[in-house]
Design a protein around this motif. Structure first.
Motif: not given
Length: 260
Positions: A216-238
């Protein structure tokens, strides 16, 4: 890195070869059938026939980003060129000195400067790109600069990424873990039926899969500026998944010799 073993698997086991697999029943003259005896192979044939166990193994591993980059931008517009340069360089020196005091190595800091004329004034802009390997230190430094510098200094959101080769290492790890899972499975099967697992005869990687973040990250990526640091790390996890098929040789257990 983390690994997760998949629960679904496919196991096929063949232990005893027979000369005639199709004739399991003997047809009598009256139409009745009697159980037929399967005739085992001769000793010469059995020596050339390999008993095998076929198993599949799956694995899924993941890797969080190991690098983050932050850009600090300083700008000034003055009627005099010297004033514009002085304003930017003063804050730029403060930023670079603060980074050194915080233990950031010089090879992880890149400074670029741009000077141009805008109508009847001069505009100078400098950008400091900082690469971090410790995300806790990154947050502390960014918070410190926000507190000490004025609003003319802009600090970008951290961009998390993986170093070159990390994705390929993740693929190899997924394959190796899948092979290990298949080997353990074959070992347990042979132990269960009283046999000994032999050497691998065939190893084949049947399927591989890679993806970044969660479904479901494709939805939250539209508002990437509002993500926390931990959310950004999770979104970039491969994540990487692998499925392998392996054929092992099966050996009978040696009978212990009785001592007199």
């Amino acid at each position: 890195m983390s690994s997760q073993q998949a629960s679904q698997s496919r196991v096929f086991l063949e232990l005893v070869p027979w000369a005639d697999r199709g004739r399991e029943n003997t047809l009598l003259s009256g139409g009745e059938t009697l159980p037929g005896l399967r005739r085992p192979l001769s000793s010469a044939q059995s020596q050339t026939t390999t008993r095998e166990v076929h198993v599949s193994g799956t694995a899924e591993v993941s890797a969080s980003p190991d690098r983050a980059q932050v850009a600090v931008r300083v700008s000034s517009t003055k009627e005099a060129a010297a004033e514009a340069k002085k304003s930017v360089c003063r804050r730029l020196d403060y930023i670079t000195q603060s980074l050194q005091q915080q233990g950031v190595q010089s090879e992880n800091v890149t400074v670029t400067k741009d000077f141009k004329r805008v109508e009847n004034a001069y505009h100078m802009e400098a950008e400091v790109c900082i690469t971090f390997t410790e995300f806790g230190k990154m947050q502390n430094i960014c918070n410190f600069l926000v507190e000490k510098l004025d609003s003319s200094v802009v600090i970008s959101q951290p961009q998390f990424y993986h170093t070159p080769g990390s994705v390929e290492n993740l693929r190899r790890q997924a394959c190796l873990v899948a092979v290990e899972n298949a080997w353990r499975k074959a070992q347990e099967v042979c132990n269960f039926v009283g046999q000994t697992l032999g050497k691998p005869l065939l190893i084949k990687e049947e399927e591989t899969k890679e993806w970044e973040g969660q479904g479901d990250d494709h939805q939250s990526s539209r508002l990437s500026s509002s993500l926390t640091v931990q959310q950004k790390i999770k979104s970039a996890t491969i994540h990487a998944a692998s499925k392998v098929f392996i054929t092992f040789e099966v050996k009978g257990r040696e009978k212990k010799k009785k001592t007199i």
